[in-house]
Design a protein around this motif. Structure first.
Motif, PDB file in Angstrom:
ATOM      1  N   ARG A   3       0.744  -1.320   0.092  1.00 18.01           N
ATOM      2  CA  ARG A   3       0.067   0.000  -0.045  1.00 18.01           C
ATOM      3  C   ARG A   3       0.796   1.307   0.128  1.00 18.01           C
ATOM      4  NH1 ARG A   3      -2.847   3.037   4.245  1.00 18.01           N
ATOM      5  NH2 ARG A   3      -4.764   3.650   3.685  1.00 18.01           N
ATOM      6  N   VAL A   4       0.705   2.319  -0.834  1.00 16.30           N
ATOM      7  CA  VAL A   4       1.406   3.165  -1.038  1.00 16.30           C
ATOM      8  C   VAL A   4       0.462   4.461  -1.013  1.00 16.30           C
ATOM      9  CG1 VAL A   4       2.955   4.762  -2.711  1.00 16.30           C
ATOM     10  CG2 VAL A   4       3.231   2.274  -2.450  1.00 16.30           C
ATOM     11  N   ILE A   5       0.989   5.770  -0.314  1.00 16.54           N
ATOM     12  CA  ILE A   5       0.117   6.863  -0.168  1.00 16.54           C
ATOM     13  C   ILE A   5       0.863   8.068  -0.453  1.00 16.54           C
ATOM     14  CG2 ILE A   5      -0.707   8.437   1.487  1.00 16.54           C
ATOM     15  CD1 ILE A   5      -1.248   6.369   3.476  1.00 16.54           C
ATOM     16  N   ILE A   6       0.192   8.556  -1.793  1.00 16.34           N
ATOM     17  CA  ILE A   6       0.726   9.733  -2.426  1.00 16.34           C
ATOM     18  C   ILE A   6       0.166  11.025  -1.708  1.00 16.34           C
ATOM     19  CG2 ILE A   6       1.125  11.034  -4.714  1.00 16.34           C
ATOM     20  CD1 ILE A   6       2.531   8.047  -4.505  1.00 16.34           C
ATOM     21  N   PRO A   7       1.060  11.850  -0.877  1.00 17.07           N
ATOM     22  CA  PRO A   7       0.481  13.021  -0.474  1.00 17.07           C
ATOM     23  C   PRO A   7      -0.030  14.167  -1.464  1.00 17.07           C
ATOM     24  CG  PRO A   7       2.587  12.486   0.487  1.00 17.07           C
ATOM     25  CD  PRO A   7       2.557  11.708  -0.556  1.00 17.07           C
ATOM     26  N   LYS A   8      -1.136  14.745  -1.075  1.00 14.78           N
ATOM     27  CA  LYS A   8      -1.342  15.735  -2.125  1.00 14.78           C
ATOM     28  C   LYS A   8      -0.703  16.888  -1.902  1.00 14.78           C
ATOM     29  CE  LYS A   8      -4.669  18.096   0.771  1.00 14.78           C
ATOM     30  NZ  LYS A   8      -5.941  19.004   0.906  1.00 14.78           N
ATOM     31  N   THR A   9      -0.502  18.056  -2.855  1.00 14.97           N
ATOM     32  CA  THR A   9       0.113  19.285  -2.731  1.00 14.97           C
ATOM     33  C   THR A   9      -0.918  20.205  -2.869  1.00 14.97           C
ATOM     34  OG1 THR A   9       0.352  19.129  -5.223  1.00 14.97           O
ATOM     35  CG2 THR A   9       2.259  18.203  -3.931  1.00 14.97           C
ATOM     36  N   GLY A  10      -0.750  20.956  -1.554  1.00 13.48           N
ATOM     37  CA  GLY A  10      -1.858  22.242  -1.672  1.00 13.48           C
ATOM     38  C   GLY A  10      -3.108  22.044  -1.023  1.00 13.48           C
ATOM     39  N   PRO A  11      -3.917  22.840  -0.841  1.00  8.99           N
ATOM     40  CA  PRO A  11      -5.248  22.720  -0.193  1.00  8.99           C
ATOM     41  C   PRO A  11      -6.052  22.430  -1.380  1.00  8.99           C
ATOM     42  CG  PRO A  11      -4.895  25.158  -0.512  1.00  8.99           C
ATOM     43  CD  PRO A  11      -3.568  24.313  -0.695  1.00  8.99           C
ATOM     44  N   GLY A  12      -7.089  21.533  -1.085  1.00  5.48           N
ATOM     45  CA  GLY A  12      -8.130  21.227  -2.285  1.00  5.48           C
ATOM     46  C   GLY A  12      -7.976  19.788  -2.272  1.00  5.48           C
ATOM     47  N   THR A  13      -8.874  19.281  -3.268  1.00  8.14           N
ATOM     48  CA  THR A  13      -9.012  17.741  -3.708  1.00  8.14           C
ATOM     49  C   THR A  13      -8.185  17.386  -4.912  1.00  8.14           C
ATOM     50  OG1 THR A  13     -11.056  17.668  -2.775  1.00  8.14           O
ATOM     51  CG2 THR A  13     -10.554  16.018  -4.113  1.00  8.14           C
ATOM     52  N   PRO A  14      -7.230  16.478  -5.018  1.00 11.84           N
ATOM     53  CA  PRO A  14      -6.889  15.918  -6.164  1.00 11.84           C
ATOM     54  C   PRO A  14      -7.781  15.653  -7.297  1.00 11.84           C
ATOM     55  CG  PRO A  14      -5.964  14.582  -4.245  1.00 11.84           C
ATOM     56  CD  PRO A  14      -7.029  15.282  -4.044  1.00 11.84           C
ATOM     57  N   GLY A  15      -7.523  15.969  -8.468  1.00 12.79           N
ATOM     58  CA  GLY A  15      -8.331  15.739  -9.643  1.00 12.79           C
ATOM     59  C   GLY A  15      -8.401  14.449 -10.303  1.00 12.79           C
ATOM     60  N   PRO A  16      -8.346  14.302 -11.372  1.00 13.45           N
ATOM     61  CA  PRO A  16      -8.388  13.068 -12.299  1.00 13.45           C
ATOM     62  C   PRO A  16      -7.131  12.417 -12.123  1.00 13.45           C
ATOM     63  CG  PRO A  16      -8.160  14.596 -14.053  1.00 13.45           C
ATOM     64  CD  PRO A  16      -8.478  15.411 -12.614  1.00 13.45           C
ATOM     65  N   LEU A  17      -7.285  10.873 -11.976  1.00 14.45           N
ATOM     66  CA  LEU A  17      -6.006   9.964 -11.798  1.00 14.45           C
ATOM     67  C   LEU A  17      -6.239   8.891 -12.508  1.00 14.45           C
ATOM     68  CD1 LEU A  17      -6.312   8.231  -8.566  1.00 14.45           C
ATOM     69  CD2 LEU A  17      -8.028   9.865  -9.217  1.00 14.45           C
ATOM     70  N   LEU A  18      -5.142   8.192 -12.886  1.00 10.31           N
ATOM     71  CA  LEU A  18      -5.168   7.132 -13.652  1.00 10.31           C
ATOM     72  C   LEU A  18      -3.985   6.008 -13.163  1.00 10.31           C
ATOM     73  CD1 LEU A  18      -2.831   7.193 -16.168  1.00 10.31           C
ATOM     74  CD2 LEU A  18      -4.585   8.444 -17.273  1.00 10.31           C
ATOM     75  N   GLY A 301      -7.740  15.068   0.442  1.00  9.03           N
ATOM     76  CA  GLY A 301      -6.999  14.210   1.296  1.00  9.03           C
ATOM     77  C   GLY A 301      -5.894  13.630   0.128  1.00  9.03           C
ATOM     78  N   ASP A 302      -5.178  12.419   0.579  1.00 10.74           N
ATOM     79  CA  ASP A 302      -4.199  12.070  -0.431  1.00 10.74           C
ATOM     80  C   ASP A 302      -4.525  11.019  -1.390  1.00 10.74           C
ATOM     81  OD1 ASP A 302      -2.422  13.628   1.336  1.00 10.74           O
ATOM     82  OD2 ASP A 302      -2.345  12.021   3.005  1.00 10.74           O
ATOM     83  N   ILE A 303      -3.805  10.190  -2.019  1.00  9.73           N
ATOM     84  CA  ILE A 303      -3.853   9.436  -3.341  1.00  9.73           C
ATOM     85  C   ILE A 303      -3.429   8.172  -2.434  1.00  9.73           C
ATOM     86  CG2 ILE A 303      -3.813   8.494  -5.312  1.00  9.73           C
ATOM     87  CD1 ILE A 303      -3.445  11.339  -6.361  1.00  9.73           C
ATOM     88  N   THR A 304      -4.383   7.090  -2.717  1.00 13.25           N
ATOM     89  CA  THR A 304      -3.799   5.907  -1.988  1.00 13.25           C
ATOM     90  C   THR A 304      -3.894   4.744  -2.972  1.00 13.25           C
ATOM     91  OG1 THR A 304      -4.535   6.170   0.216  1.00 13.25           O
ATOM     92  CG2 THR A 304      -4.256   3.748  -0.278  1.00 13.25           C
ATOM     93  N   VAL A 305      -2.777   4.028  -3.209  1.00 10.69           N
ATOM     94  CA  VAL A 305      -2.696   2.928  -4.404  1.00 10.69           C
ATOM     95  C   VAL A 305      -2.506   1.380  -3.374  1.00 10.69           C
ATOM     96  CG1 VAL A 305      -1.460   2.065  -6.457  1.00 10.69           C
ATOM     97  CG2 VAL A 305      -1.651   4.643  -5.619  1.00 10.69           C
ATOM     98  N   GLN A 306      -3.197   0.530  -3.590  1.00 13.40           N
ATOM     99  CA  GLN A 306      -3.303  -0.738  -3.297  1.00 13.40           C
ATOM    100  C   GLN A 306      -3.826  -1.717  -3.863  1.00 13.40           C
ATOM    101  OE1 GLN A 306      -5.433  -0.467   0.509  1.00 13.40           O
ATOM    102  NE2 GLN A 306      -6.762   1.057  -0.350  1.00 13.40           N
ATOM    103  N   PRO A 307      -3.349  -3.091  -3.539  1.00 14.82           N
ATOM    104  CA  PRO A 307      -4.006  -3.979  -4.367  1.00 14.82           C
ATOM    105  C   PRO A 307      -5.479  -4.166  -3.739  1.00 14.82           C
ATOM    106  CG  PRO A 307      -2.099  -4.862  -3.123  1.00 14.82           C
ATOM    107  CD  PRO A 307      -2.506  -3.507  -2.603  1.00 14.82           C
ATOM    108  N   LEU A 308      -6.254  -4.427  -4.656  1.00 13.63           N
ATOM    109  CA  LEU A 308      -7.640  -4.760  -4.527  1.00 13.63           C
ATOM    110  C   LEU A 308      -8.138  -6.164  -4.357  1.00 13.63           C
ATOM    111  CD1 LEU A 308     -10.557  -3.470  -4.862  1.00 13.63           C
ATOM    112  CD2 LEU A 308     -10.659  -4.328  -7.258  1.00 13.63           C
ATOM    113  N   HIS A 309      -8.729  -6.301  -2.922  1.00 10.71           N
ATOM    114  CA  HIS A 309      -9.035  -7.551  -2.522  1.00 10.71           C
ATOM    115  C   HIS A 309     -10.497  -7.926  -2.694  1.00 10.71           C
ATOM    116  CE1 HIS A 309      -5.037  -7.898  -0.809  1.00 10.71           C
ATOM    117  NE2 HIS A 309      -5.255  -6.741  -0.183  1.00 10.71           N
TER     118      HIS A 309
END
Length: 309
Positions: A3-18, A301-309
């Motif tokens: 499991r990896v957490i990518i901290p966001k930069t600045g106030p607000g919500t992260p936009g689209p991701l892939l 908040g941040d972005i979390t990447v992890q295996p889907l169980h």
């Protein structure tokens, strides 16, 4: 993978991701950050590989795989479409459709091996480009009565390519990617704006097209015949980002909704799988070991990447 957490930069919500795999099999996360940049991270280590200024103020991201093995990242936003080398962040020259809002972008390959980009225009048009050169492929496609909000590129069993588009007119339209001719009649049944599209090839060879509207209704269609598949799925919250995975139980849809929940839906039965996952954005990809990785972004908040169980 861990499991990896990518901290966001600045106030607000992260936009689209892939999520995507590099040509060498490395899992990469790409996301628009609240500070107006787009970043790329190595999922295994969490290392940031590059960061660029998001000049288009993107609403949508797509990965383009070129015939030569090169991979591009393209964004659609308030100032057209921007493109970068997905591995280095090096920009390709020129915005496509500058000064026009492109709500969604999608990519695919046509029969001669060229990679194409497709954009959903606020001006009710569907745009097509050669993904590498940026040259338009014919005239924009006109048919939606209001602005186009979502697009999808689908490779058909005969090797031809279809474009699907959804708009504020509540219709899903299909087009032949090269000629631009309509592919059958519009798919009607939605009452709200069609905000998201995704497709998957089923075990029996059919291609399922999923569409979600602003009323929180997800519909499934046979992409070629246009026939509905099963009953509409009522989620109660509009879904603005889709990810499709092939799980052990079959094809599943991950739908990020306006209620800040991500639902996992069996695309064959329409049934919900498990409890919703908190989050406002979602992406998924298959790792080299066969596991499915899922990226979710939290509200402010941040972005979390992890295996889907």
């Amino acid at each position: 993978m861990r499991r990896v957490i990518i901290p966001k930069t600045g106030p607000g919500t992260p936009g689209p991701l892939l999520l995507t795999r590099s040509p060498r099999g490395r899992m990469l996360l790409m996301a628009r950050q609240p500070d107006g940049t787009i970043g790329c991270w190595d999922v295994a280590s969490g290392e940031e590989l590059w960061r660029v200024t998001d000049d288009s103020i993107s609403f949508s991201l797509t990965v383009v795989r070129l015939p030569q093995g090169r991979t591009l990242l393209a964004s659609g936003g308030e100032d057209g479409v921007c493109r970068w080398d997905a591995l280095t962040g090096e920009p390709l020259p020129g915005n496509l459709c500058p000064d026009r809002t492109i709500w969604s972008v999608a990519s695919g390959t046509v029969h001669d091996g060229r990679s194409i980009l497709v954009g959903a225009g606020h001006d009710h048009l569907v745009y097509r480009w050669d993904a590498m050169t940026g040259e338009p492929l014919g005239t924009p496609l006109s048919g939606h009565g209001f602005c186009v909000k979502s697009v999808e590129v689908i490779t058909l069993p005969d090797g031809s390519t279809m474009i699907a588009s959804g708009g504020e007119d509540a219709a899903v339209r299909r087009w032949e990617a090269i000629s631009g001719a309509p592919f059958g009649a519009p798919l009607n049944g939605h009452e709200g704006q069609v905000l998201s599209l995704a497709s998957v090839t089923l075990a029996d060879g059919r291609i399922l097209l999923a569409s979600a509207d602003s009323d929180g209704v997800i519909r499934r269609w046979d992409a070629i015949t246009g026939e509905p598949i099963g009953r509409p799925i009522h989620t109660g919250a509009w879904a603005f980002q889709f990810a499709v995975i092939i799980a052990a139980e079959g094809p599943c849809l991950l739908a990020a909704g306006g209620d800040r929940l991500i639902r996992r839906i069996d695309l064959l039965t329409g049934a919900l799988i498990g409890d919703p996952i908190p989050g406002v954005g979602v992406a998924a990809a298959r790792a080299l070991d066969g596991s499915t990785m899922i990226a979710t972004s939290a509200y402010c908040g941040d972005i979390t990447v992890q295996p889907l169980h």
